[in-house]
Write a protein that holds these residues in place. Structure first.
Motif, PDB file in Angstrom:
ATOM      1  N   GLU A 171     -18.994 -41.984   9.593  1.00 13.39           N
ATOM      2  CA  GLU A 171     -17.852 -41.488  10.353  1.00 13.39           C
ATOM      3  C   GLU A 171     -16.996 -40.516   9.545  1.00 13.39           C
ATOM      4  O   GLU A 171     -16.773 -40.736   8.365  1.00 13.39           O
ATOM      5  N   GLY A 172     -16.518 -39.453  10.217  1.00 17.86           N
ATOM      6  CA  GLY A 172     -15.624 -38.543   9.517  1.00 17.86           C
ATOM      7  C   GLY A 172     -15.490 -37.170  10.125  1.00 17.86           C
ATOM      8  O   GLY A 172     -14.632 -36.398   9.702  1.00 17.86           O
ATOM      9  N   SER A 173     -16.315 -36.826  11.121  1.00 15.40           N
ATOM     10  CA  SER A 173     -16.246 -35.479  11.706  1.00 15.40           C
ATOM     11  C   SER A 173     -15.313 -35.437  12.902  1.00 15.40           C
ATOM     12  O   SER A 173     -15.200 -36.405  13.651  1.00 15.40           O
ATOM     13  N   VAL A 174     -14.692 -34.263  13.099  1.00 13.74           N
ATOM     14  CA  VAL A 174     -13.907 -34.043  14.320  1.00 13.74           C
ATOM     15  C   VAL A 174     -14.631 -33.058  15.240  1.00 13.74           C
ATOM     16  O   VAL A 174     -14.091 -32.623  16.253  1.00 13.74           O
ATOM     17  N   ALA A 175     -15.849 -32.702  14.859  1.00 13.25           N
ATOM     18  CA  ALA A 175     -16.723 -31.896  15.718  1.00 13.25           C
ATOM     19  C   ALA A 175     -18.154 -32.273  15.384  1.00 13.25           C
ATOM     20  O   ALA A 175     -18.454 -32.661  14.254  1.00 13.25           O
ATOM     21  N   SER A 176     -19.030 -32.175  16.370  1.00 14.43           N
ATOM     22  CA  SER A 176     -20.414 -32.591  16.163  1.00 14.43           C
ATOM     23  C   SER A 176     -21.210 -31.505  15.439  1.00 14.43           C
ATOM     24  O   SER A 176     -20.987 -30.316  15.661  1.00 14.43           O
ATOM     25  N   PRO A 177     -22.165 -31.914  14.572  1.00 11.89           N
ATOM     26  CA  PRO A 177     -23.122 -30.939  14.032  1.00 11.89           C
ATOM     27  C   PRO A 177     -24.145 -30.653  15.125  1.00 11.89           C
ATOM     28  O   PRO A 177     -25.176 -31.304  15.241  1.00 11.89           O
ATOM     29  N   THR A 178     -23.848 -29.680  15.977  1.00 10.45           N
ATOM     30  CA  THR A 178     -24.471 -29.601  17.305  1.00 10.45           C
ATOM     31  C   THR A 178     -25.954 -29.263  17.309  1.00 10.45           C
ATOM     32  O   THR A 178     -26.640 -29.563  18.283  1.00 10.45           O
ATOM     33  N   ALA A 179     -26.465 -28.638  16.254  1.00  8.81           N
ATOM     34  CA  ALA A 179     -27.909 -28.354  16.238  1.00  8.81           C
ATOM     35  C   ALA A 179     -28.714 -29.653  16.275  1.00  8.81           C
ATOM     36  O   ALA A 179     -29.829 -29.691  16.789  1.00  8.81           O
ATOM     37  N   GLY A 180     -28.127 -30.727  15.745  1.00 12.15           N
ATOM     38  CA  GLY A 180     -28.816 -32.016  15.724  1.00 12.15           C
ATOM     39  C   GLY A 180     -28.812 -32.737  17.058  1.00 12.15           C
ATOM     40  O   GLY A 180     -29.555 -33.704  17.254  1.00 12.15           O
ATOM     41  N   LEU A 181     -27.990 -32.256  18.009  1.00 10.82           N
ATOM     42  CA  LEU A 181     -27.881 -32.937  19.304  1.00 10.82           C
ATOM     43  C   LEU A 181     -29.183 -32.875  20.107  1.00 10.82           C
ATOM     44  O   LEU A 181     -29.390 -33.677  21.010  1.00 10.82           O
ATOM     45  N   HIS A 182     -30.058 -31.920  19.787  1.00 12.25           N
ATOM     46  CA  HIS A 182     -31.276 -31.727  20.590  1.00 12.25           C
ATOM     47  C   HIS A 182     -32.390 -32.714  20.247  1.00 12.25           C
ATOM     48  O   HIS A 182     -33.377 -32.795  20.969  1.00 12.25           O
ATOM     49  N   PHE A 183     -32.233 -33.435  19.147  1.00 11.66           N
ATOM     50  CA  PHE A 183     -33.285 -34.356  18.719  1.00 11.66           C
ATOM     51  C   PHE A 183     -33.140 -35.717  19.405  1.00 11.66           C
ATOM     52  O   PHE A 183     -32.041 -36.250  19.506  1.00 11.66           O
TER      53      PHE A 183
END
Length: 336
Positions: A171-183
């Motif tokens: 935990e610690g982000s205030v935004a998603s690392p969005t390239a990883g959302l597709h996996f």
């Protein structure tokens, strides 16, 4: 390099408000830097472009429900607190709109046993104290997922799952690392079954990633610091991959910034404010999976450094023509 060099026209209707489901069914644009070619595929086809012995590097950060909506104790006025990062026990850096209406010790009541105490202003952010019996539990219960403003809709319960990667842990982000959302779990299994190695780093994404560049001379832009950490086993795998002549594939600009920060500093853990724009010599990353980024953004500058500005802007114009979906919940690009 000028800020105006990184602009392009994007029709508003191409900004994705929701992701496609399943995650790996989004579109994938494949850019070949050597051939200067563009292919149109589906994200799950990415397995076809990976070789046995390649290394996929993922960011395992987890998004916190960082938006708190409460009422000023004295007046009942609605106030939103956007948590950025913890400073020490219960003390956080945050953003508050209309902060001038607040005085030190003012309370913003989120729930019966949960309130935020305003402590002080510090330049463009504020320092607050969270008062709660169990902060983690109350954040989960009352906090909202911090969807980027360009999505232009309130967050929904399902965003707690949709805006999180399937491998999110720390935990610690205030935004998603969005390239990883597709996996998906299934796609990651197919990647492993092909003999591709998978490893993880952590970079807690802050608002700095999305801070607009205001200087026409981009070299004057200053990035906010973000915390990163690279485990020893990940470094060992990276070294082994480079020695074998196989590819280190970064899933997202956060992974690129983490790995290239390590090259510059030699530190496996710390804070980075690395700003990558053309020209830049990449020492670790060989290929990049990423989303389509905002005009004039630092992320667009990073991918332009990786694949040449002209080629990237040509690809973006093609994406607009082909009606790709843009930004956090949008489609993907694989730069090889």
């Amino acid at each position: 390099m000028k800020l105006s060099d990184f602009d392009y026209h994007l029709p508003k209707e191409l900004i994705a408000k929701y992701p496609v489901e399943p995650r790996d069914s989004c579109r994938l644009m494949v850019l070949n830097r050597e051939k200067k070619s563009i292919e149109h595929r589906v994200f799950r086809d990415i397995v076809d472009y990976l070789q046995e012995g390649d290394l996929l590097v993922l960011n395992d950060t987890k998004v916190i429900p960082a938006r708190l909506i409460g009422k000023k104790e004295k007046t009942g006025a609605n106030i939103e607190v956007f948590l950025l990062k913890p400073v020490e026990d219960n003390i956080w850096e945050a953003l508050i709109k209309n902060v001038r209406r607040l005085k030190p010790k003012d309370k913003i009541v989120v729930a019966q046993d949960f309130f935020v105490e305003f402590l002080e202003r510090q330049e463009d952010k504020v320092i607050v104290k969270l008062h709660s019996k169990d902060i983690k539990e109350d954040l989960e219960k009352y906090g909202h997922i911090p969807l980027p403003p360009y999505i232009e809709r309130p967050d929904e319960e399902k965003d707690k799952q949709l805006y999180q990667t399937v491998f999110a842990k720390k935990e610690g982000s205030v935004a998603s690392p969005t390239a990883g959302l597709h996996f998906t779990e299934e796609l990651l299994k197919k990647v492993k079954d092909k003999g591709v190695n998978i490893t993880y780093i952590t970079l807690h994404v802050g608002l700095g990633t999305f801070k607009p560049v205001k200087e026409e001379d981009i070299t004057k832009h200053k990035m906010h610091e973000e915390f990163y950490s690279i485990p020893k086993e990940s470094l060992d795998l990276i070294e082994k991959t480079k020695e074998s002549g196989k590819s280190v594939i970064a899933v997202g600009t956060t992974v690129v910034r983490t790995l290239e920060s390590f090259v510059l500093t030699g530190k496996t853990e710390g804070f980075t404010d690395i700003f990558i724009y053309p020209p830049f010599e990449f020492k670790i990353v060989d290929k990049l999976i990423t989303n389509f980024h905002l005009p004039k953004s630092t992320l667009l500058m990073l991918v332009s450094a990786f694949a040449s500005k002209d080629f990237i802007l040509k690809a973006y114009n093609e994406a607009v023509k082909q009606k790709y979906r843009f930004f956090s919940y949008g489609d993907a690009m694989f730069i090889i």
